[in-house]
Design an enzyme around this catalytic site. Structure first.
Site, mmCIF file in Angstrom:
data_model
loop_
_atom_site.group_PDB
_atom_site.id
_atom_site.type_symbol
_atom_site.label_atom_id
_atom_site.label_comp_id
_atom_site.label_asym_id
_atom_site.label_seq_id
_atom_site.Cartn_x
_atom_site.Cartn_y
_atom_site.Cartn_z
ATOM 1 C CE1 TYR A 138 -2.985 3.164 0.599
ATOM 2 C CE2 TYR A 138 -3.581 2.194 2.497
ATOM 3 C CZ TYR A 138 -3.826 3.217 1.621
ATOM 4 O OH TYR A 138 -4.806 3.927 1.783
ATOM 5 C CE LYS A 167 -5.938 1.771 -1.075
ATOM 6 N NZ LYS A 167 -6.326 1.744 0.402
#
Length: 301
Positions: A138, A167
């Site tokens: 992330y 992400k």
């Protein structure tokens, strides 16, 4: 290397519902998870920032993850956010998630202590090495004050076979382009901001970790699928309607706002744990005006 199939479509970062005593409402969690899956979502991500992960104890996170796995019942993977103040706790949460039957992990950089590449790398490497589960890194520089460049992601991917996705939440669609160009055959790239879904897909994103989907799963899934199919005129029409709500995902009080959308849509309540407080006064009135207008004008899809 064969690419895992879990990194595709719409993956809701779910809110954590609280009862009147601000304890986790597990019955609602299960209902919400089933509803999201019924409406076409491809995975469930508990314990993220939107899930108020920083206000949940370790045991609460494990209990929440287990409820999600039970409710998902193997239909889609549960992919919890692994965030902690210490690397040791992050590793323990990763292992507990594997034991609970999760299908993957969303690996966050160190919380609060934001430092250089050597330390960031050591932290996420420890988490990714803790289990054999497929991992999504992330990247959210505005929130976490750490930034994984495409080259650094490539370095991690070369050393960790289970790093399968990123992400990307920098807000810069060029970062998606750079990741796809360098790693497209090895790592799947997803868009992590609600108000960048069309731009992210156009740049090559394969999945969307979404927030307002908590209240509007059907509209969110169709929005993503239209963009993915290159049906841009239809996607843009839906996007124009959706955008005032999607923008509520990218401000400081995004948790309060998305829970308020859920309450207005009849799927949740606005309770949050301190230090967050529910919206009041003019701020709440302005948010409700935006939300109610969007819900009144919701297209039939």
């Amino acid at each position: 290397m064969s690419m895992s199939t879990i990194w595709h479509g719409v993956l809701p970062a779910i809110t954590t519902p609280f009862d009147a005593d601000l304890a986790i409402d597990h019955a609602f969690v299960a209902q919400h998870v089933r509803w999201l899956i019924d409406n076409g979502c491809n995975g469930i991500i508990p314990c993220g920032s939107l899930g108020e992960g920083a206000t949940l104890s370790f045991d609460e996170k494990v209990a929440l993850i287990r409820t999600c796995v039970e409710a998902a019942a193997g239909r889609v993977p549960v992919i919890p956010g692994i965030a902690a103040l210490s690397t040791d706790e992050a590793v323990r949460l990763a292992r507990a998630s594997a034991d609970a039957g999760c299908g993957g992990l969303m690996v966050l950089p160190p919380y609060v202590y934001s430092s250089d590449w050597r330390e960031m790398k050591a932290h996420v490497a420890a988490v990714m090495s803790a289990t054999t589960l497929p991992c999504m890194l992330y990247n959210n520089p505005p929130a976490y004050k750490t930034d994984f460049s495409a080259a650094q992601v490539a370095e991690l991917a070369a050393e960790h076979g289970n790093l399968q996705a990123v992400k990307e939440s920098s807000g810069d669609s060029r970062r998606v382009t750079a990741l796809v160009a360098l790693l497209g055959a090895r790592v799947r790239v997803g868009v992590g901001l609600d108000d960048m879904v069309c731009e992210g897909v156009a740049a090559g994103a394969e999945f969307w970790v979404a927030g307002t989907v908590n209240a509007l799963p059907r509209e969110s899934v169709i929005q993503f699928e239209l963009a993915k199919a290159g049906r841009w005129d239809e996607a843009q029409a839906l996007y124009r309607w959706h955008l005032p709500l999607l923008r509520l995902d990218t401000v400081v009080k995004f948790v309060q706002l998305i829970k308020l959308i859920q309450q207005e849509a009849g799927m949740g309540n606005e309770r949050v744990r301190p230090p967050r407080l529910e919206l009041v006064g003019a701020e709440r009135d302005e948010a409700l005006a935006v939300i109610r207008k969007a819900l009144r004008e919701k297209p039939v899809v």
